[in-house]
Structure formats: C-alpha cells, structure tokens
Design an enzyme around this catalytic site. Structure first.
Site, PDB file in Angstrom:
ATOM      1  N   GLU A 128       0.769  -1.180  -0.011  1.00  0.00           N
ATOM      2  CA  GLU A 128      -0.028  -0.109   0.079  1.00  0.00           C
ATOM      3  C   GLU A 128       1.059   1.146  -0.019  1.00  0.00           C
ATOM      4  O   GLU A 128       1.846   1.320   0.657  1.00  0.00           O
ATOM      5  CB  GLU A 128      -0.919   0.261   1.320  1.00  0.00           C
ATOM      6  CG  GLU A 128      -1.913  -1.161   1.133  1.00  0.00           C
ATOM      7  CD  GLU A 128      -3.011  -0.820   2.326  1.00  0.00           C
ATOM      8  OE1 GLU A 128      -3.099   0.045   2.839  1.00  0.00           O
ATOM      9  OE2 GLU A 128      -3.273  -1.876   2.861  1.00  0.00           O
ATOM     10  N   LEU A 150      14.470  -2.521   7.903  1.00  0.00           N
ATOM     11  CA  LEU A 150      15.280  -2.492   8.817  1.00  0.00           C
ATOM     12  C   LEU A 150      15.229  -1.293   9.763  1.00  0.00           C
ATOM     13  O   LEU A 150      16.099  -0.777  10.358  1.00  0.00           O
ATOM     14  CB  LEU A 150      16.929  -2.746   8.610  1.00  0.00           C
ATOM     15  CG  LEU A 150      17.282  -4.194   8.365  1.00  0.00           C
ATOM     16  CD1 LEU A 150      18.850  -4.205   7.841  1.00  0.00           C
ATOM     17  CD2 LEU A 150      16.960  -5.235   9.464  1.00  0.00           C
ATOM     18  N   CYS A 179      -1.787  -6.608   6.376  1.00  0.00           N
ATOM     19  CA  CYS A 179      -1.016  -8.011   5.590  1.00  0.00           C
ATOM     20  C   CYS A 179      -0.144  -8.612   6.760  1.00  0.00           C
ATOM     21  O   CYS A 179      -0.481  -9.554   7.362  1.00  0.00           O
ATOM     22  CB  CYS A 179      -0.359  -7.743   4.569  1.00  0.00           C
ATOM     23  SG  CYS A 179      -1.272  -6.836   3.421  1.00  0.00           S
TER      24      CYS A 179
HETATM   25  C1  UGA Z   1       3.400  -5.907   2.751  1.00  0.00           C
HETATM   26  C2  UGA Z   1       4.195  -6.207   1.767  1.00  0.00           C
HETATM   27  O1  UGA Z   1       5.641  -5.236   2.055  1.00  0.00           O
HETATM   28  C3  UGA Z   1       3.902  -6.440   0.647  1.00  0.00           C
HETATM   29  O2  UGA Z   1       5.047  -6.999  -0.222  1.00  0.00           O
HETATM   30  C4  UGA Z   1       2.737  -7.459   0.313  1.00  0.00           C
HETATM   31  O3  UGA Z   1       2.116  -7.533  -0.981  1.00  0.00           O
HETATM   32  C5  UGA Z   1       1.634  -6.820   1.225  1.00  0.00           C
HETATM   33  O4  UGA Z   1       1.929  -6.613   2.714  1.00  0.00           O
HETATM   34  C6  UGA Z   1       0.473  -7.908   1.251  1.00  0.00           C
HETATM   35  O5  UGA Z   1       0.480  -8.773   1.614  1.00  0.00           O
HETATM   36  O6  UGA Z   1      -0.516  -7.502   0.671  1.00  0.00           O
HETATM   37  P1  UGA Z   1       2.024  -3.373   3.224  1.00  0.00           P
HETATM   38  O7  UGA Z   1       1.541  -4.144   4.394  1.00  0.00           O
HETATM   39  O8  UGA Z   1       1.338  -2.427   2.333  1.00  0.00           O
HETATM   40  O9  UGA Z   1       2.797  -4.457   2.374  1.00  0.00           O
HETATM   41  O10 UGA Z   1       3.246  -2.415   3.774  1.00  0.00           O
HETATM   42  P2  UGA Z   1       4.837  -2.427   4.108  1.00  0.00           P
HETATM   43  O11 UGA Z   1       5.326  -1.129   3.410  1.00  0.00           O
HETATM   44  O12 UGA Z   1       5.190  -3.901   3.818  1.00  0.00           O
HETATM   45  O13 UGA Z   1       4.808  -2.156   5.848  1.00  0.00           O
HETATM   46  C7  UGA Z   1       4.276  -2.808   6.647  1.00  0.00           C
HETATM   47  C8  UGA Z   1       4.325  -2.222   8.002  1.00  0.00           C
HETATM   48  O14 UGA Z   1       5.814  -2.270   8.419  1.00  0.00           O
HETATM   49  C9  UGA Z   1       4.204  -0.714   8.237  1.00  0.00           C
HETATM   50  O15 UGA Z   1       3.569  -0.600   9.603  1.00  0.00           O
HETATM   51  C10 UGA Z   1       5.563  -0.348   8.238  1.00  0.00           C
HETATM   52  O16 UGA Z   1       5.573   1.196   8.917  1.00  0.00           O
HETATM   53  C11 UGA Z   1       6.392  -1.043   9.176  1.00  0.00           C
HETATM   54  N1  UGA Z   1       7.873  -0.990   8.764  1.00  0.00           N
HETATM   55  C12 UGA Z   1       8.237  -1.357   7.307  1.00  0.00           C
HETATM   56  C13 UGA Z   1       8.547  -0.715   9.597  1.00  0.00           C
HETATM   57  O17 UGA Z   1       8.436  -0.593  10.864  1.00  0.00           O
HETATM   58  N2  UGA Z   1       9.938  -0.849   9.329  1.00  0.00           N
HETATM   59  C14 UGA Z   1      10.470  -1.164   8.131  1.00  0.00           C
HETATM   60  O18 UGA Z   1      11.763  -0.945   8.064  1.00  0.00           O
HETATM   61  C15 UGA Z   1       9.626  -1.324   7.108  1.00  0.00           C
END
Ligand code: UGA
Length: 425
Positions: A155, A250, A260
């Site tokens: 997203e 990280l 997700c």
């Molecule tokens: C995630 C996956 O990254 C996608 O590849 C997948 O398609 C999707 O789920 C899904 O299953 O549909 P999304 O949930 O949209 O995507 O968001 P992310 O960017 O992955 O972030 C997830 C959470 O992790 C957020 O709360 C973000 O703030 C947190 N995050 C991310 C961190 O705390 N640290 C980071 O370094 C990266």
C-alpha cells in the site's frame, strides 16, 4: 485477454489497472454497490497515489468496466482473478468465507475452459480447495485450472510495485494454465518463479513473515541499543550494507501494522501449529511487535513522569504507514488506546485520515497547542519539514517522541526540544 477481477479492493483495483496498461480488457466485479458506483465514476474510494489517474484513463478508453452482475462477468471473461479479502478469523487463521463464495459462483456459471487465479493471500491448500468448490458447484463438468499467483505490492506504492515487481510467482500443475500465465506476464522484466500451487501460496506467507521478522529484529535490537546509547539507525546502515542482509525493512520504529503482516504472520503461525510444527521464531516476532508501543510509552514516562493522567499528548499520524489512509492494525491507534488507558488527553492529526479520538479535524498547530508532548507515529513526509520553531511556542512542554526516527535530532534539539526517538541517539 478478457480478464475478470473479483474484489475491487486495493489489490484487485491495482491488478486490474496494470492489466489495462498491458492492453487487456478488464472487468472489475464487486458485490458492494457503492464501491462499483464510485469506481465507475472514476472515484477511487481509498487513497493510493497514482491509481485514480489510471482509473480515469482506462474508463475513457473503455478498456475497463465495473459490474455487480456475477453471472455475466464470469461467463464473459477468460481469466478470472480472485482478489477478495481473507480477514483474520478469531483463532488467527485466514477466513476463507469470501474466497469460497466466489469459487461457488464460478462453479455455477462456468461456461467454457477458464483459468482461475488466486491473487488474495490464502493459506497453503487453497488452490486445491477452490478447485473442489468449483467442481462441487458445476452442473456438468467443464474443464478449468486454478493457479496461485500471489501479489507482493505494498500500500502506498502499489502501482510502482505492481508495474515493477521483483518477481512473479506462478503456482500451477497445468501446462495450459502455465502457458496462459506466461503470455499474460510476457512484458514484465523480472524473474518468474514457476512452482506448485502449494509452494506459491507458501512463498507469499514466507515473504511477509520474513519482512516482519526483520522489523521485529531491529526493533528488539533498538531496545538494547537504547540501553547502550547507540544509534540503531547506524546499526541498520552498518548491517544493511552487507548485501546478504540488505538495507530494507530495518527501520526501527513503533512496530509493523497494516492489513497484511499482522494477519499473515498469525495465519502462518496457526498453520504451523495445526501441523504440530510450531514456528516459535514467528511467535517471538508477534510478541516483540506487540511490546513495541508499550516500550515507547515507558520511554515517554521516563521523561514526562509515570503518571500520564491529565497530560495532553499530540499524536501525529494515524495510518499504519505513510501514503495510505489505511488504519488497520495501525501502531498509532494501538498507542492511542494505551495512552487513553493511562487517562492521557489525546489530540490527533493525519494528513489524509480523518478520524481520531474523539473525531477531530485539527490542523497541525491546533493539534500541538497546549500539548505536553507530541508523538510521531506515521512517517508522513509532511512531518519532516514542519515549522518546529513556531510549533514549539504553541506547546506546553517541548517534548518530541519520534516513533519513526524521522526527524533530525540535532536540529530540533538546537531549537530547544527534548527529543526521544527509537534508539535514535
Ligand atoms: C506488505 C508487503 O510489503 C507487500 O510485499 C505485500 O504484498 C503486502 O504486505 C500484502 O501482503 O498485501 P504493506 O502491508 O502494504 O505491504 O506495507 P509495508 O510497506 O510492507 O509495511 C508494513 C508495516 O511495516 C508498516 O507498518 C511499516 O511502517 C512497517 N515497517 C516497514 C517498519 O516498521 N520498518 C521497516 O523498515 C519497514
């Protein structure tokens, strides 16, 4: 090809638009009349950068249509993508009610050979289940194939991720279906992993769980770094430059949220448990993630005092991450709930999400006015370059708790703020 997308959420809508870009004719089917009306009018009912422009473009070229007529939609298309929601059931497993409902309709209306693709995140064995449900609901047998083709878009950057994926995974045992899927993705310049449907389904869970694991790892490490006055961002950088580790996912912070990671990690844990092979490493990932907002509140108490009652806290950011209006499992809302339990007074701000506790539509200035502290919960770019000097004059006490390590610590400290990040020393 004539493609039907069942379920017009952010995965379904993005997938459909990408296929329009590749020159296919796409129909979006959803039983929610309001969603269909909005999409037909070119209004994206959720916030996702870049999608609305494509929606308008392809409605105009007539390459894209939306309907709630299930029977006609199934009969008229060759390739059917199942993109409906798979919410979390009370026991942590994925609830397949919508997937089964769709499979039943496909069985009832199948009129010639079609390929049915599961795009939604579904547990191992779902392709087989969908096959059985379709067969059970056919009045006479018409051949079809079910393919697992999970989505990896995020997203907030859905369009970019869908147009330029790192890889495409195709899970099928049918040569006919494989040929059709290869043709569909022929213009994508990335590796294609062809495998068994069960492996394809597992790849999606394993990927999301691994990314969640990286986040919990760095978050737990951040707590140790805090004790040692080490900047955890330096650690992320120092280990991330090792290409075997890589710098992504990280970033220490308030923990992961969204529709997700929390759901998918729990679902894989549940699958493993049922098989008698608990995934203890993922159980620890969930535990660390749940502790993260609690840890942050403890940090706040160390400077604001243990009693947060009657303290006014300005919470900046409500969505689970930047560039989305999605608040599902948002660490921000979890933190707000915990602060309310402590009887703190909460004021909220978000550039896109218009909700709060209570419902408030405050400007950034109104949000921080009179606050004892502000907490950054979402890494919206808008928060990077605020006029901190003038915001400070509005606050009762100049405390910043940066749950995303996004501010320049030195800069705000120079302005007279007391700054606390997540091991951002
Ligand atoms: C995630 C996956 O990254 C996608 O590849 C997948 O398609 C999707 O789920 C899904 O299953 O549909 P999304 O949930 O949209 O995507 O968001 P992310 O960017 O992955 O972030 C997830 C959470 O992790 C957020 O709360 C973000 O703030 C947190 N995050 C991310 C961190 O705390 N640290 C980071 O370094 C990266």
């Amino acid at each position: 090809m004539k493609i039907l997308i069942i379920g017009t959420g952010y995965v379904g809508t993005t997938t459909g638009l990408i296929f329009c870009e590749m020159g296919h004719k796409v129909t979006g089917l959803d039983l929610d009349e309001q969603k269909i009306q909005a999409l037909r009018a070119g209004n994206l009912y959720f916030y996702e950068p870049g999608l609305e422009e494509l929606l308008t473009k392809h409605l105009q070229t007539n390459q894209l249509a939306f309907t709630n007529d299930t029977e006609t939609a199934i009969k008229d298309n060759d390739l059917i993508f199942i993109c409906v929601g798979t919410p979390q059931a009370p026991d942590g497993s994925a609830d397949l009610t919508y997937v089964k409902k769709v499979a039943k309709s496909i069985g009832q209306h199948l009129n010639q050979y079609k390929v049915i693709v599961t795009k939604s995140t579904v547990p191992v064995g779902t392709a087989k289940l969908v096959t059985s449900v379709i067969q059970e609901n056919q009045t006479f047998p018409i051949p079809f194939d079910v393919v697992s083709n999970p989505e990896f878009l995020r997203e907030g950057s859905a369009l970019e991720d869908a147009l330029h994926p790192d890889r495409i995974v195709i899970g099928t045992t049918s040569e006919t279906a494989r040929t059709i899927m290869r043709e569909l993705y022929k213009d994508f310049h990335c590796p294609i992993v062809e495998t068994h449907p069960k492996a394809s389904e597992m790849i999606k869970y394993a990927a999301n769980s691994f990314l969640a694991l990286k986040i919990s790892y760095i978050n737990e490490l951040a707590r140790v770094c805090d004790k040692l006055s080490i900047n955890v961002n330096d650690i992320s950088n120092g280990i991330g430059l090792d290409h075997r580790i890589n710098p992504h996912f990280l970033k220490a912070g308030m923990g992961y949220g969204g529709s997700c990671f929390p759901k998918d990690v729990n679902s894989l844990i549940q699958t493993a448990k049922e098989l008698g092979n608990p995934l203890s490493i993922l159980e620890a990932v969930v535990k660390v993630n749940a502790e993260q907002p609690v840890y942050f509140i403890e940090k706040m108490k160390q400077s604001l005092g243990s009693d947060l009652k009657n303290k006014t806290i300005a919470v900046l950011g409500l969505s689970f991450k930047a560039n989305t209006d999605d608040t599902r499992e948002s660490p921000s809302l979890i933190l707000i709930d915990k602060l309310l339990e402590e009887q703190a007074t909460i004021k909220t701000h978000d550039p896109i999400v218009k909700m709060g506790v209570p419902h408030q539509f405050l400007t950034i200035e109104e949000t921080v006015a009179g606050a004892d502290a502000l907490v950054i919960c979402t890494d919206w770019d808008d928060y990077k370059n605020l006029n901190w000097q003038s915001l400070k004059t509005l606050m009762k006490q100049p405390y910043i708790f940066d749950g995303r390590n996004m501010l320049d610590k030195e800069k705000v400290e120079k302005l007279g703020f007391y700054y606390f990040g997540m091991a951002n020393h």
